[in-house]
Design an enzyme around this catalytic site. Structure first.
Site, PDB file in Angstrom:
ATOM      1  N   ASN A 193      20.123  45.182 -39.634  1.00 54.98           N
ATOM      2  CA  ASN A 193      18.974  44.906 -38.748  1.00 54.98           C
ATOM      3  C   ASN A 193      18.879  43.446 -38.337  1.00 54.98           C
ATOM      4  O   ASN A 193      18.412  43.126 -37.236  1.00 54.98           O
ATOM      5  CB  ASN A 193      17.662  45.322 -39.422  1.00 54.98           C
TER       6      ASN A 193
ATOM      7  N   CYS B 206      15.248  46.179 -33.910  1.00 54.43           N
ATOM      8  CA  CYS B 206      16.332  46.641 -34.786  1.00 54.43           C
ATOM      9  C   CYS B 206      16.360  48.170 -34.870  1.00 54.43           C
ATOM     10  O   CYS B 206      17.418  48.788 -34.746  1.00 54.43           O
ATOM     11  CB  CYS B 206      16.223  46.012 -36.167  1.00 54.43           C
TER      12      CYS B 206
ATOM     13  N   SER C  44      13.003  28.849 -39.410  1.00 55.35           N
ATOM     14  CA  SER C  44      12.824  29.066 -40.849  1.00 55.35           C
ATOM     15  C   SER C  44      12.729  30.539 -41.214  1.00 55.35           C
ATOM     16  O   SER C  44      12.752  30.887 -42.392  1.00 55.35           O
ATOM     17  CB  SER C  44      11.565  28.346 -41.332  1.00 55.35           C
ATOM     18  N   GLY C  45      12.590  31.426 -40.219  1.00 59.05           N
ATOM     19  CA  GLY C  45      12.445  32.851 -40.519  1.00 59.05           C
ATOM     20  C   GLY C  45      13.785  33.514 -40.806  1.00 59.05           C
ATOM     21  O   GLY C  45      14.844  32.873 -40.770  1.00 59.05           O
ATOM     22  N   TYR C  46      13.733  34.801 -41.071  1.00 56.41           N
ATOM     23  CA  TYR C  46      14.966  35.523 -41.402  1.00 56.41           C
ATOM     24  C   TYR C  46      15.911  35.595 -40.197  1.00 56.41           C
ATOM     25  O   TYR C  46      17.117  35.395 -40.336  1.00 56.41           O
ATOM     26  CB  TYR C  46      14.648  36.939 -41.888  1.00 56.41           C
TER      27      TYR C  46
HETATM   28  N1  LIG Z   1      13.645  40.860 -39.124  1.00 56.50           N
HETATM   29  C1  LIG Z   1      14.316  41.680 -38.331  1.00 56.50           C
HETATM   30  O1  LIG Z   1      15.070  42.554 -38.808  1.00 56.50           O
HETATM   31  C2  LIG Z   1      14.196  41.562 -36.833  1.00 56.50           C
HETATM   32  C3  LIG Z   1      14.984  42.419 -36.050  1.00 56.50           C
HETATM   33  C4  LIG Z   1      14.880  42.344 -34.655  1.00 56.50           C
HETATM   34  C5  LIG Z   1      13.995  41.470 -34.082  1.00 56.50           C
HETATM   35  N2  LIG Z   1      13.235  40.661 -34.875  1.00 56.50           N
HETATM   36  C6  LIG Z   1      12.269  39.780 -34.218  1.00 56.50           C
HETATM   37  O2  LIG Z   1      12.611  38.440 -34.435  1.00 56.50           O
HETATM   38  C7  LIG Z   1      11.427  37.644 -34.516  1.00 56.50           C
HETATM   39  C8  LIG Z   1      11.463  36.853 -35.810  1.00 56.50           C
HETATM   40  O3  LIG Z   1      11.496  37.777 -36.896  1.00 56.50           O
HETATM   41  P1  LIG Z   1      11.737  37.322 -38.387  1.00 56.50           P
HETATM   42  O4  LIG Z   1      12.028  38.556 -39.143  1.00 56.50           O
HETATM   43  O5  LIG Z   1      12.688  36.188 -38.449  1.00 56.50           O
HETATM   44  O6  LIG Z   1      10.267  36.786 -38.755  1.00 56.50           O
HETATM   45  P2  LIG Z   1       9.884  35.709 -39.873  1.00 56.50           P
HETATM   46  O7  LIG Z   1      10.881  35.753 -40.982  1.00 56.50           O
HETATM   47  O8  LIG Z   1       8.455  35.999 -40.208  1.00 56.50           O
HETATM   48  O9  LIG Z   1       9.982  34.301 -39.129  1.00 56.50           O
HETATM   49  C9  LIG Z   1       9.076  33.912 -38.120  1.00 56.50           C
HETATM   50  C10 LIG Z   1       9.354  32.482 -37.694  1.00 56.50           C
HETATM   51  O10 LIG Z   1       8.416  32.122 -36.678  1.00 56.50           O
HETATM   52  C11 LIG Z   1       7.732  30.898 -37.045  1.00 56.50           C
HETATM   53  N3  LIG Z   1       6.339  31.010 -36.533  1.00 56.50           N
HETATM   54  C12 LIG Z   1       5.892  30.413 -35.423  1.00 56.50           C
HETATM   55  N4  LIG Z   1       4.630  30.742 -35.151  1.00 56.50           N
HETATM   56  C13 LIG Z   1       4.254  31.556 -36.125  1.00 56.50           C
HETATM   57  C14 LIG Z   1       3.055  32.236 -36.396  1.00 56.50           C
HETATM   58  N5  LIG Z   1       1.992  32.138 -35.594  1.00 56.50           N
HETATM   59  N6  LIG Z   1       3.016  33.011 -37.492  1.00 56.50           N
HETATM   60  C15 LIG Z   1       4.094  33.142 -38.306  1.00 56.50           C
HETATM   61  N7  LIG Z   1       5.278  32.517 -38.087  1.00 56.50           N
HETATM   62  C16 LIG Z   1       5.353  31.744 -37.008  1.00 56.50           C
HETATM   63  C17 LIG Z   1       7.896  30.793 -38.546  1.00 56.50           C
HETATM   64  O11 LIG Z   1       8.038  29.465 -38.982  1.00 56.50           O
HETATM   65  P3  LIG Z   1       6.944  28.315 -38.995  1.00 56.50           P
HETATM   66  O12 LIG Z   1       5.606  29.022 -39.102  1.00 56.50           O
HETATM   67  O13 LIG Z   1       7.301  27.494 -40.143  1.00 56.50           O
HETATM   68  O14 LIG Z   1       7.127  27.601 -37.694  1.00 56.50           O
HETATM   69  C18 LIG Z   1       9.240  31.467 -38.792  1.00 56.50           C
HETATM   70  O15 LIG Z   1      10.297  30.524 -38.602  1.00 56.50           O
HETATM   71  C19 LIG Z   1      10.240  38.622 -34.446  1.00 56.50           C
HETATM   72  O16 LIG Z   1       9.691  38.641 -33.169  1.00 56.50           O
HETATM   73  C20 LIG Z   1      10.880  39.948 -34.785  1.00 56.50           C
HETATM   74  O17 LIG Z   1      10.224  41.045 -34.174  1.00 56.50           O
HETATM   75  C21 LIG Z   1      13.329  40.678 -36.226  1.00 56.50           C
END
Ligand SMILES: NC(=O)c1ccc[n+]([C@@H]2O[C@H](COP(=O)([O-])OP(=O)(O)OC[C@H]3O[C@@H](n4cnc5c(N)ncnc54)[C@H](OP(=O)(O)O)[C@@H]3O)[C@@H](O)[C@H]2O)c1
Length: 343
Positions: free
Chosen positions: A310, A146, A9-11
């Site tokens: 990113n 990123c 569900s996250g980005y």
């Molecule tokens: N955004 C970027 O540009 C980027 C770039 C490189 C790497 N990343 C990495 O990719 C990973 C995901 O990033 P994102 O940007 O997609 O984050 P996000 O939008 O906050 O999504 C996080 C996901 O993890 C789940 N989750 C499970 N346990 C959780 C908890 N304890 N607290 C909060 N959410 C939880 C959430 O869904 P539910 O809570 O509904 O299960 C959600 O699907 C991170 O480790 C980040 O460092 C992100």
């Protein structure tokens, strides 16, 4: 291949779904979300309407699959990695949990002990431009930061081809969009506070510094992070000095040599037009990284630039590229589309 995503569900999870749903060799089996359990995936990712009728499932309901993607916040994957390894023989983790091999460096930058230190060595740092050969035989791939990706790609040629003077400090200025923070909100992401900003939030000490040092074998690199008014995009502008005698021709040659053999690296250095240097705007949604450079011949000051999306080259695009490699598929499968212009 059957693949599933934990944290769908996250980005980053949404980008994985967008890429994997149209990947010719993949069936997306399950995507988890605890907070949107039972909801249609397209309700959280509206761009996926008519792409899938899948609903989010729970982490407890995961079925065996060939490749499992972990798109969870930092610290979550390491708590349950042994359980996740029972679900799939191959794992691509997007978080920072398994990126750093040196536990002291991990503790310094993440301010805690690792929950699964024995697993760290099983993971290969998932940037194909650096680790393609190792990845071909790996089962576990760590994601890439990123900002680290943009920084590494901006400096890689200078370091690999021995052009940069290693005795001088290297400074990297990174400008980054709001989606790097994920979907959770805070006071700083509230629209009136975030909109129109040019806000330096980490003048030094950003966590991704550790990855850049590890991957480039440098100790004299300094990152400064600034939020800018973009949703997607990261731009790294690096400042270093070339070794005495290094000319612009040498640098051209090295960049051409590297970029020619890299499917997602584009050398951008034009004398005319608007897009003369790498810019994240035209990379939104694509897995390409645009790189370029300028040399001040009088002082030896080398400015090297890398632009990415990113969420793509800095996260999910590279993760799918990694999946292709560890699965023996053509590396570019499902990823070779370009971005939009104008956007
Ligand atoms: N955004 C970027 O540009 C980027 C770039 C490189 C790497 N990343 C990495 O990719 C990973 C995901 O990033 P994102 O940007 O997609 O984050 P996000 O939008 O906050 O999504 C996080 C996901 O993890 C789940 N989750 C499970 N346990 C959780 C908890 N304890 N607290 C909060 N959410 C939880 C959430 O869904 P539910 O809570 O509904 O299960 C959600 O699907 C991170 O480790 C980040 O460092 C992100």
């Amino acid at each position: 291949m059957k693949v599933s995503i934990i944290g769908g569900s996250g980005y980053a999870g949404g980008e994985l779904l967008r890429l994997l749903l149209s990947h010719p060799d993949v069936d997306v089996n399950q995507a988890t979300s605890e907070s949107h359990l039972g909801e249609y995936v397209y309700q959280q990712h509206p761009n996926l309407r008519k792409q899938t009728k899948m609903k989010f499932t729970s982490r407890q309901m995961l079925e065996p699959c060939d490749v499992l993607f972990l798109a969870l916040p930092h610290g979550e994957a390491q708590k349950h990695i042994a359980e996740y390894a029972q679900i799939a023989p191959k794992i691509v983790d997007l978080s920072a949990d398994f990126r750093l091999h040196d536990q002291a460096l991990y503790k310094k930058y993440y301010e805690s002990d690792h929950n699964a230190p024995d697993w760290v060595e099983k993971f290969v740092y998932g940037l194909p431009e650096l680790h393609r050969e190792e990845m071909k035989t790996a089962s576990y791939i760590s994601g890439v930061g990123c900002n680290a990706t943009a920084s590494i790609l901006s400096l890689y040629v200078g370091v690999k081809y021995g052009l940069i003077d290693p005795n001088q400090p290297i400074f990297v200025e990174i400008k980054v969009g709001s989606s790097e923070g994920g979907q959770s909100v805070n006071a700083g992401s509230h629209h009136p506070e975030r909109s129109s900003v040019v806000r330096t939030f980490a003048p030094y000490g950003h966590r991704h510094t550790a990855e850049v040092m590890q991957e480039l074998g440098l100790t004299n690199v300094h990152l400064t992070m600034t939020s800018v008014d973009l949703v997607r995009g990261a731009l790294a502008t690096s400042h270093s000095f070339v070794k005495p005698g290094v000319t612009e021709k040498d640098i051209w040659k090295a960049y051409r040599d590297w970029a020619e053999n890299e499917p997602f690296i584009r050398l951008v250095k034009d004398k005319r037009g608007i897009y003369r240097v790498p810019e994240p705007k035209i990379l939104a949604g694509t897995n390409f990284a645009d790189v370029g450079f300028e040399l001040d011949p009088e002082t030896g000051h080398l400015i090297t630039i890398a632009a990415i999306d990113n969420l793509m080259k800095g996260a999910s695009g590279t993760a799918v590229q990694a999946m292709n490699i560890i699965s023996g598929l053509e590396e570019t499968t499902g990823l070779s589309f370009c971005g939009l212009h104008p956007i």
